[in-house]
Design an enzyme around this catalytic site. Structure first.
Site, PDB file in Angstrom:
ATOM      1  CE  LYS A 251      -1.428 -19.375  -8.057  1.00 37.36           C
ATOM      2  NZ  LYS A 251      -2.466 -18.385  -7.789  1.00 37.36           N
TER       3      LYS A 251
ATOM      4  CG  ASP B   3      -8.532 -18.016  -4.131  1.00 36.95           C
ATOM      5  OD1 ASP B   3      -9.448 -17.604  -3.413  1.00 36.95           O
ATOM      6  OD2 ASP B   3      -8.445 -17.766  -5.352  1.00 36.95           O
TER       7      ASP B   3
END
Length: 397
Positions: A80, A128
């Site tokens: 990410k 998250d």
């Protein structure tokens, strides 16, 4: 250790990909190329390892298992790092251009030429863990304030990692989807800018930029392979990773593109349910999965447009095989390299091992001793406490 997978209950839906052009119009080649040019110019860029798990492949009776290990990515521990930071840079360049009245390049922002303006532009997101960490890192690099919204089950270790990068972290009592809603609402109220990895009606450019950033990882993987895999097992979540990898593979390999198998926790299977209904479908999350990065109940509409046309199979896995898979990578079969992986990284491998214990599921997925599998090890150890609990057997599995 492999024996534990024989008792796992997996659920499978065979999809019928629709003919369409989503791969090219949702995530065009030009977008992937622009992301590659920009991200590979960043300080600290280096391709992450492609690891062959030859002895495990022999054990589960497939020809190859290639594992793209994203743990080292920019020191952030996850793929990410490629997405949120790139999307943040694009948002800042666009907004700074608007405020100063003339075009501003990505390099202008990266080099700090408009640092004072960037300090006045707040970027926000729900996470998250890994997406928020990437956004916080990007904001720190580019000089913008950052607010990250997390839900009740996000570990304190992951929250602190974002604070250490300068983000203001807001924890809510609800689940991931509730944190997304609050981030959107407060951004609207305050004139902040959402940098999300999921899209919704009227909001598509940052998620598109996130997914094109991920294309750097897939291009590295393709260039490391000598031939196309027969299968790729991809984590679900909101679908951004899966859609990006699928589009990149299709554009790179063309008709030789591997069979796309989407893997989700049975506790958060919004893409599986979307495949069952034929439209993007949300699910309620009654219990959090150990795979924190995949605990998403609402699919990205943009991602679903691609997966609806390209994905072949959808599989759900129980949490009970996640920790054993983490341990199997960390303590591998003799001859395979040891890899420290996070819980969400191993979803595809867990599904593959379990599927090969079932003749019927292997047949349904087209798996045999000639299969060549590509796996995306999407994260390394992003929370040492959770990893230690898995390795000592004090958490699930």
């Amino acid at each position: 250790m492999i024996d534990i997978f024989a008792h796992a209950e997996l659920h499978h839906i065979a999809a019928t990909p629709k003919a369409g052009t989503a791969v090219d119009h949702v995530l065009p080649r030009s977008g992937f190329e622009a992301a590659w040019t920009e991200i590979t110019a960043w300080d600290g860029y280096a391709p992450t390892p492609m690891v062959s798990l030859a002895h495990l492949a022999k054990r589960v009776n497939v020809a190859r298992i290639d594992y793209k290990h994203e743990g080292p990515r920019f020191g952030l521990g996850s793929f990410k790092a490629l997405g949120a930071a790139y999307a943040a840079l694009r948002v800042l360049a666009q907004e700074v251009s608007r405020r100063v009245g003339h075009p501003v390049s990505l390099q202008d922002i990266r080099d700090g030429r408009y640092a004072e303006v960037c300090t006045q532009i707040t970027l926000v997101s729900a996470t998250d863990g890994n997406h928020g960490r990437s956004l916080a890192w990007g904001c720190q690099r580019f000089g913008a304030p950052c607010r990250i919204y997390i839900h009740a089950e996000v570990s304190e270790g992951r929250a602190q990692a974002m604070r250490d990068l300068g983000a203001e972290v807001i924890r809510i009592d609800g689940d991931y989807d509730a944190s997304v809603a609050l981030a959107r609402a407060e951004a609207d109220e305050n004139g902040w800018f959402v940098v999300s990895d999921t899209s919704w009606e009227g909001y598509s450019e940052p998620p598109r930029d996130v997914m094109t950033g991920y294309g750097v990882m897939t291009r590295e993987a393709c260039e490391a392979l000598t031939s196309a895999p027969t299968h790729v097992f991809l984590q679900g979540g909101v679908g951004g990773l899966a859609a990006s990898v699928t589009a990149s593979l299709k554009q790179y390999w063309g008709d030789a593109c591997p069979r796309v198998v989407i893997v989700e926790p049975e506790l958060a299977a919004c893409l599986y349910e979307s495949a069952r209904t034929g439209v993007a479908t949300s699910v309620d999350i009654a219990e959090e999965t150990i795979m924190a990065g995949l605990s998403c109940g609402e699919p990205s509409e943009m991602a679903w447009d691609i997966l609806a046309e390209e994905a072949n199979d959808y599989v759900t896995i129980p949490d009970s095989i996640v920790a054993p898979t983490v341990r199997l990578l960390a303590r591998p079969l003799d001859g395979d390299p040891a890899l420290d992986a996070g819980e969400s990284a191993v979803a595809g491998l867990a599904a593959l091992i379990a599927a090969r214990q079932s003749l019927s599921l292997s047949e349904q997925l087209g798996l045999d001793d000639t299969s060549r599998i590509l796996l995306i090890g999407s994260e390394g150890v992003t929370d040492p406490d959770i990893f230690d609990a898995i390795m000592t057997g004090t958490t699930l599995g």
